[in-house]
Design a protein around this motif. Structure first.
Motif, short mmCIF file in Angstrom:
data_model
loop_
_atom_site.label_atom_id
_atom_site.label_comp_id
_atom_site.label_asym_id
_atom_site.label_seq_id
_atom_site.Cartn_x
_atom_site.Cartn_y
_atom_site.Cartn_z
N HIS A 43 0.86 -1.19 0.00
CA HIS A 43 0.00 0.00 0.00
C HIS A 43 0.89 1.24 0.00
O HIS A 43 1.83 1.34 0.78
CB HIS A 43 -0.91 0.03 1.22
CG HIS A 43 -1.75 1.27 1.30
ND1 HIS A 43 -2.82 1.50 0.46
CD2 HIS A 43 -1.65 2.37 2.09
CE1 HIS A 43 -3.37 2.67 0.75
NE2 HIS A 43 -2.68 3.22 1.74
N THR A 44 0.61 2.18 -0.89
CA THR A 44 1.35 3.43 -0.98
C THR A 44 0.40 4.59 -0.72
O THR A 44 -0.70 4.63 -1.27
CB THR A 44 1.99 3.59 -2.37
OG1 THR A 44 2.93 2.54 -2.58
CG2 THR A 44 2.73 4.92 -2.48
N ASP A 45 0.86 5.52 0.13
CA ASP A 45 0.09 6.75 0.33
C ASP A 45 1.02 7.93 0.10
O ASP A 45 2.11 7.78 -0.47
CB ASP A 45 -0.59 6.78 1.71
CG ASP A 45 0.40 6.69 2.87
OD1 ASP A 45 1.56 7.11 2.70
OD2 ASP A 45 0.00 6.21 3.95
N ASP A 46 0.62 9.12 0.54
CA ASP A 46 1.42 10.31 0.25
C ASP A 46 2.63 10.46 1.16
O ASP A 46 3.40 11.42 1.00
CB ASP A 46 0.54 11.57 0.32
CG ASP A 46 -0.13 11.74 1.68
OD1 ASP A 46 -0.23 10.74 2.42
OD2 ASP A 46 -0.56 12.87 1.99
N VAL A 47 2.82 9.53 2.09
CA VAL A 47 3.96 9.61 3.01
C VAL A 47 4.93 8.45 2.81
O VAL A 47 6.13 8.66 2.66
CB VAL A 47 3.48 9.65 4.49
CG1 VAL A 47 4.68 9.75 5.42
CG2 VAL A 47 2.53 10.82 4.72
N THR A 48 4.39 7.23 2.80
CA THR A 48 5.26 6.04 2.73
C THR A 48 4.62 4.96 1.87
O THR A 48 3.44 5.03 1.51
CB THR A 48 5.50 5.44 4.12
OG1 THR A 48 4.25 5.02 4.68
CG2 THR A 48 6.18 6.41 5.06
N THR A 49 5.42 3.95 1.59
CA THR A 49 4.93 2.70 1.04
C THR A 49 5.11 1.62 2.10
O THR A 49 6.13 1.58 2.79
CB THR A 49 5.72 2.30 -0.23
OG1 THR A 49 5.47 3.27 -1.25
CG2 THR A 49 5.31 0.92 -0.73
N THR A 50 4.12 0.77 2.27
CA THR A 50 4.19 -0.31 3.23
C THR A 50 4.06 -1.64 2.51
O THR A 50 3.17 -1.81 1.66
CB THR A 50 3.08 -0.20 4.29
OG1 THR A 50 3.22 1.05 4.98
CG2 THR A 50 3.16 -1.33 5.30
N VAL A 51 4.98 -2.56 2.80
CA VAL A 51 4.90 -3.93 2.29
C VAL A 51 4.85 -4.87 3.48
O VAL A 51 5.51 -4.64 4.49
CB VAL A 51 6.08 -4.28 1.35
CG1 VAL A 51 5.99 -3.50 0.06
CG2 VAL A 51 7.42 -4.06 2.02
N ARG A 52 4.08 -5.97 3.34
CA ARG A 52 3.91 -6.92 4.44
C ARG A 52 3.80 -8.32 3.88
O ARG A 52 3.23 -8.53 2.81
CB ARG A 52 2.65 -6.56 5.25
CG ARG A 52 2.79 -5.25 5.97
CD ARG A 52 1.49 -4.56 6.31
NE ARG A 52 0.66 -5.34 7.20
CZ ARG A 52 -0.51 -5.86 6.85
NH1 ARG A 52 -0.98 -5.67 5.63
NH2 ARG A 52 -1.22 -6.53 7.70
N GLY A 53 4.38 -9.28 4.58
CA GLY A 53 4.33 -10.66 4.15
C GLY A 53 5.41 -11.47 4.84
O GLY A 53 5.82 -11.14 5.96
N ARG A 54 5.89 -12.51 4.17
CA ARG A 54 6.99 -13.31 4.71
C ARG A 54 8.26 -12.47 4.74
O ARG A 54 8.48 -11.62 3.87
CB ARG A 54 7.20 -14.57 3.87
CG ARG A 54 6.10 -15.60 4.04
CD ARG A 54 6.31 -16.79 3.13
NE ARG A 54 7.61 -17.44 3.35
CZ ARG A 54 7.78 -18.76 3.39
NH1 ARG A 54 6.75 -19.58 3.25
NH2 ARG A 54 8.98 -19.27 3.57
N MET A 55 9.10 -12.74 5.72
CA MET A 55 10.30 -11.93 5.92
C MET A 55 11.15 -11.84 4.66
O MET A 55 11.58 -10.74 4.26
CB MET A 55 11.13 -12.51 7.06
CG MET A 55 12.29 -11.63 7.48
SD MET A 55 13.26 -12.32 8.86
CE MET A 55 12.03 -12.47 10.14
N GLU A 56 11.40 -12.97 4.01
CA GLU A 56 12.28 -12.96 2.85
C GLU A 56 11.72 -12.12 1.71
O GLU A 56 12.47 -11.49 0.95
CB GLU A 56 12.58 -14.38 2.36
CG GLU A 56 11.37 -15.19 1.97
CD GLU A 56 10.83 -16.06 3.10
OE1 GLU A 56 10.31 -17.14 2.80
OE2 GLU A 56 10.94 -15.64 4.27
#
Length: 199
Positions: A43-56
């Motif tokens: 998910h990207t917004d006007d401040v940051t991008t966030t990624v989530r899932g398995r560590m690798e």
């Protein structure tokens, strides 16, 4: 608000990349087009991008985004906060079922780039957190990168792949050591015209 720790071990990274150019939007968007993010929640917004899932996969995607921008030669800064554990992160857990194959590794393995980075580690939920931090700083020295102290952080100098491998190892080993909630902040500078001038 439920502040209890959950069983989910989904990893997240909220990050920003800053190409030092008037065409910064183009650099960022082109990088996102080149990186395969199908194994992470993004998910990207006007401040940051966030990624989530398995560590690798979180480390695979964040490293690839940085490298695809940096390969252009533009000076770029990356700042990210990696987190796993309490407070529980369950939305997007479907991505934990993905296989361990890294989708971007073969595309970026030939991109060799020296970078400077600083990281800070915050293992929570345990009593001997300073011992854990010092042990992981020592472990980083065996990863093929130059390690030096800095205010409120540890500095790393070396190849992007070596540094990101070391950061992932530190993050994983801290989590596996019993930290119920682990946070790691990372700042990277690539292609800086003043690289190491201040040393």
């Amino acid at each position: 608000m439920n502040q209890a720790c959950e069983n989910s071990r989904i990893v997240g990274c909220s990050f920003s990349v800053h190409p030092m150019s008037d065409q910064f939007v183009t650099y960022i968007m082109d990088s996102l087009k080149e990186v395969d993010t199908s194994k992470v929640w993004l998910h990207t917004d006007d401040v940051t991008t966030t990624v989530r899932g398995r560590m690798e996969h979180v480390f695979d995607v964040t490293k690839a985004i940085l490298l695809h921008i940096a390969k252009t030669g533009v000076h770029v800064a990356f700042q990210g906060t990696f987190s796993i554990g309490c407070p529980g992160d369950t939305s997007g857990d479907v991505y934990m079922d993905e296989s361990s194959e890294r989708l971007n590794e073969t595309k970026v393995t030939g991109l060799r780039l020296l970078i400077a980075a600083k990281f800070s580690l915050y293992p929570m939920g345990g009593g001997d957190y300073m011992d854990t931090i010092y042990a992981q700083i020592e472990a980083m020295k065996s990863k093929g990168v130059e390690v030096s102290p800095a205010h409120y952080s540890t500095r790393l100098d070396g190849d992007t792949h070596d540094i990101f491998t070391g950061l992932e190892d530190v993050f994983r080993e801290t989590e596996e050591s019993g930290s119920s909630h682990t946070v790691m902040t990372v700042t990277v500078s690539a292609n800086s015209p003043s690289h190491k001038e201040t040393e």
